[in-house]
Design a protein around this motif. Structure first.
Motif, short mmCIF file in Angstrom:
data_model
loop_
_atom_site.label_atom_id
_atom_site.label_comp_id
_atom_site.label_asym_id
_atom_site.label_seq_id
_atom_site.Cartn_x
_atom_site.Cartn_y
_atom_site.Cartn_z
N LEU A 144 0.54 -0.96 0.45
CA LEU A 144 0.33 0.10 -0.17
C LEU A 144 1.45 0.99 0.37
N ILE A 145 1.66 1.19 0.46
CA ILE A 145 2.66 2.70 1.07
C ILE A 145 3.30 2.21 0.07
N PHE A 146 3.97 1.32 -0.87
CA PHE A 146 4.78 1.73 -2.14
C PHE A 146 3.29 1.85 -3.02
N GLN A 147 2.75 1.59 -3.88
CA GLN A 147 2.03 2.09 -4.42
C GLN A 147 1.14 3.35 -4.26
N MET A 148 1.58 4.33 -3.11
CA MET A 148 0.65 5.45 -2.47
C MET A 148 2.32 6.37 -3.14
N THR A 149 3.46 5.84 -2.95
CA THR A 149 4.46 6.63 -3.07
C THR A 149 4.43 6.97 -4.43
N ALA A 150 4.73 5.51 -5.19
CA ALA A 150 4.57 5.74 -6.77
C ALA A 150 3.75 6.66 -7.33
N ASP A 151 2.54 6.52 -6.93
CA ASP A 151 1.67 7.14 -7.35
C ASP A 151 1.62 8.79 -7.03
N GLU A 152 2.70 8.76 -6.43
CA GLU A 152 2.41 10.72 -6.21
C GLU A 152 3.73 11.34 -6.85
N TYR A 153 5.28 10.02 -6.83
CA TYR A 153 6.04 10.44 -7.11
C TYR A 153 6.66 10.75 -8.29
N GLY A 154 6.29 9.79 -9.08
CA GLY A 154 7.15 8.42 -9.92
C GLY A 154 8.25 7.98 -9.35
N ASP A 155 9.20 8.02 -10.43
CA ASP A 155 10.13 7.84 -10.13
C ASP A 155 10.63 7.60 -8.58
N ILE A 156 10.84 6.47 -8.52
CA ILE A 156 11.16 6.55 -6.41
C ILE A 156 12.21 5.33 -5.88
N ILE A 157 12.84 5.33 -5.03
CA ILE A 157 13.63 3.82 -4.76
C ILE A 157 12.70 2.36 -4.60
N TYR A 158 13.09 1.52 -5.12
CA TYR A 158 12.19 0.37 -4.60
C TYR A 158 13.09 -0.42 -4.20
N THR A 159 14.41 -1.40 -5.83
CA THR A 159 14.65 -2.41 -5.45
C THR A 159 16.07 -2.33 -4.24
N CYS B 92 2.42 -7.68 -3.14
CA CYS B 92 0.53 -8.09 -3.16
C CYS B 92 -0.26 -9.50 -2.71
N ARG B 93 1.43 -10.51 -3.57
CA ARG B 93 0.57 -11.52 -3.80
C ARG B 93 2.22 -12.90 -2.60
N LEU B 94 3.25 -12.30 -2.09
CA LEU B 94 3.43 -12.61 -0.75
C LEU B 94 2.15 -12.35 0.28
N ALA B 95 1.62 -11.35 0.47
CA ALA B 95 0.55 -11.26 1.72
C ALA B 95 -0.57 -11.98 1.22
N ASP C 235 -9.58 -12.39 6.53
CA ASP C 235 -10.42 -12.09 5.32
C ASP C 235 -10.17 -10.73 4.85
N LYS C 236 -10.45 -10.05 6.20
CA LYS C 236 -11.09 -8.62 5.38
C LYS C 236 -9.47 -8.04 5.22
N TRP C 237 -8.53 -8.19 5.72
CA TRP C 237 -6.65 -8.53 5.13
C TRP C 237 -7.06 -8.55 3.54
N ILE C 238 -6.91 -10.16 3.33
CA ILE C 238 -7.01 -10.26 2.08
C ILE C 238 -7.75 -9.23 1.38
N LYS C 239 -8.99 -9.03 1.35
CA LYS C 239 -9.96 -8.47 0.68
C LYS C 239 -9.33 -7.10 0.10
N LEU C 240 -8.64 -6.45 1.41
CA LEU C 240 -7.60 -5.16 0.74
C LEU C 240 -6.50 -5.21 0.11
N VAL C 241 -6.73 -6.76 0.54
CA VAL C 241 -4.75 -6.44 -0.90
C VAL C 241 -5.88 -7.19 -2.06
N ASN C 242 -7.03 -7.45 -2.38
CA ASN C 242 -7.32 -7.74 -3.37
C ASN C 242 -7.58 -5.82 -4.03
#
Length: 543
Positions: free
Chosen positions: A129-144, A170-173, A201-208
């Motif tokens: 979730l937090i990496f999704q938010m960060t990439a959405d806001e800043y574009g190129d970011i530090i990931y690898t 998400c797959r790992l989650a 079950d709700k956490w799984i729904k969040l990940v989806n």
């Protein structure tokens, strides 16, 4: 502005050595290896720190809010600009790499060592979730190279690399949240989870839901309708089934630090005002073509604030345009977000759950992802692949889901409801659903219908999802059916900064204090030192 001090686990270090008769590292009251259950609550509490802090600025780009005072009206964000040499807009970055950052890694590592698969899965979920938010806001970011040790220089990855990384997280989650061989002696997610009380079950729904958002970023790519739209629909269908499953962070409002950043006590929205755009969407003028009482959205009295003078034809709901400030005086001024006929903060020195309105109270929730949001996401995906019947069903579900969001009577930790005095009645809802504001069949629903209803549902909290949407539509794209702008009511500011070269803001610069001070060479490589970096197209905007 009151400061926030969240109980982050700033550093965790394990010192090697032999057990001595005097060991300063063995105090049972201050354990060196805290359980995941004691760290996890701080991670949940940290999310609003990023979304609400940065939301103050992004909310102006998308015209959820504008400034009321003449001095603040010239805030660069009102004009689609971005200030340099500042940490403004750097809080989601801060949360990704500092607030949550290594602490989520600790939860995951400790969970793996102790068989706490539920904490491992939830940790990966928040990380995605937090990496999704960060990439959405800043574009190129530090990931690898994120959290790489013994260096102060980190490689930036293109946005698509981070998006693929979010998919993997998400797959790992999902894998760990689905495991049944929990170490029951050591794992009880409910001990640290004050949102879902340990309901995997709700956490799984969040990940989806995160996966659905991740795939939906690709609407401008050639393969979207033939491939990615189906994935969006699939993951939305696996996510929340109603508004009671929304992922929301509650505030206790027992002191400054755990009170809503947008509430009256914290006093951070005193000069913020609703815009003409959101007023027009709710009073009938933009959606139905006329602001008659029959066209007035019943949600308006719960979400927006009316001025003391109500003779303007729509019940006193007024809004500002970006950069103009408050043109009216006396009772015709635009009211503050905290309540009807309020022009100043009503309780900046005391907690009062009765003060405030909608999401602008002290003891309230900060939504992160909702059922309504995801239904509108599905509606757009289905519409783009010409499944208009499915699109229409999801569109209606999204509207009803937002009504349910407002009408919800209970939230985690006894937070106050969002409706003002009384919920929206069945008769009011029915009248609205059959009004000219709502498309009445699958044959007539348009992208404009879907996106404007989504804008309403996300107003005041999910500034970043709305910003993604507006950037996907390049702010001003026309609806292919109506040949008019999808985002009715959006106004291009009269005086864009010269360095914008006529363009609207598309990204926030990486956090100044960590990146422009320590990682300047890498920022230069990706073009982030250019004065117009904030208007450079995001990867998801281009074909």
């Amino acid at each position: 502005m009151k400061k926030i001090i969240l109980p982050f686990l700033l550093a965790i270090s394990i010192l090697p050595g032999c057990k001595k008769y005097l060991d300063i590292n063995s105090d049972p009251d201050t354990p060196q290896e805290p359980d995941a259950s004691s760290v996890f609550p701080a991670m949940l509490s940290a999310i609003p720190r990023g979304t609400q802090y940065d939301g103050r600025y992004v909310s102006k780009y998308i015209q959820n809010f504008a400034q009321s005072t003449s001095a603040n009206a010239w805030d660069v964000h009102n004009f689609q600009g971005y200030p340099t040499v500042t940490d403004v807009g750097g809080d989601i970055w801060r949360q990704c790499y500092f607030g949550l950052g290594a602490n989520l890694n600790y939860i995951i590592d400790r969970g793996l060592a102790k068989g706490q698969w539920d904490y491992v899965g939830a940790g990966y979920a928040l990380k995605a979730l937090i990496f999704q938010m960060t990439a959405d806001e800043y574009g190129d970011i530090i990931y690898t190279e994120a959290f790489k040790e013994n260096t102060s220089v980190f490689k930036y990855d293109p946005q698509d690399v981070t998006y693929r990384g979010v998919d993997s997280l998400c797959r790992l989650a999902l894998d760990y949240l689905g495991r049944s061989d929990l170490s029951t002696a050591n794992s009880l997610l409910s001990k640290g989870d004050f949102v879902y009380n340990g309901d995997r079950d709700k956490w799984i729904k969040l990940v989806n839901g995160v996966l659905a958002m991740n795939f939906h970023r690709l609407t401008n790519k050639a393969e979207y309708t033939s491939r990615f739209a189906d994935s969006v629909i699939k993951y939305v269908d696996r996510s929340f089934i109603n508004s009671n499953e929304d992922f929301v962070i509650p505030f206790d409002a027992s002191k400054n630090d755990d009170s809503n950043f947008y509430g009256p006590y914290r006093d951070n929205l005193t000069t913020f005002r609703q815009t003409k755009m959101i007023v027009g969407l709710l009073d009938g003028s933009l959606m139905a073509g006329a602001q008659t009482f029959a066209n007035r959205d019943p949600r308006i009295r719960h979400m927006l604030s009316a001025s003391n003078d109500t003779t303007n034809g729509n019940g006193g709901y007024r809004g500002l345009e970006p950069g103009i400030g408050e043109p009216n005086t006396g009772n015709t001024r635009t009211a503050a977000p905290f309540g009807d006929s309020l022009y100043a903060n009503p309780s900046a020195t005391r907690f009062d759950p009765s003060r405030g309105k909608y999401l602008f109270r002290d003891k309230v929730i900060s939504p992160v992802i909702t059922y309504s949001q995801l239904q509108f996401t599905k509606a757009e995906a289905a519409y783009r692949k010409s499944a208009t019947a499915d699109a229409y069903t999801a569109y209606i579900n999204g509207i009803n889901g937002h009504f349910d969001f407002i009408n919800r009577s209970t939230f985690p930790r006894s937070n106050v409801p969002l409706y003002n005095v009384t919920p929206i009645s069945a008769a009011q809802r029915s009248a609205y659903m059959t009004s000219a504001n709502v498309a009445q069949s699958a044959g007539v629903v348009t992208l404009t219908d879907i996106m404007l209803q989504k804008y309403i549902a996300l107003w005041g909290w999910n500034f970043f999802e709305t910003w993604v949407d507006m950037r996907r539509f390049h702010y001003l794209d026309n609806d292919p059916v109506t040949n008019t702008p999808v985002y009715r009511g959006f106004v291009v500011p009269a005086a864009l900064p010269v360095i914008n070269a006529g363009k609207l803001a598309t990204r926030i610069r990486p956090r100044y204090n960590s990146e422009y001070v320590w990682n300047l060479e890498e920022l230069t490589r990706i073009g982030a030192t250019a004065p117009d970096y904030h208007v450079k197209d995001m990867w998801f905007m281009v074909p």
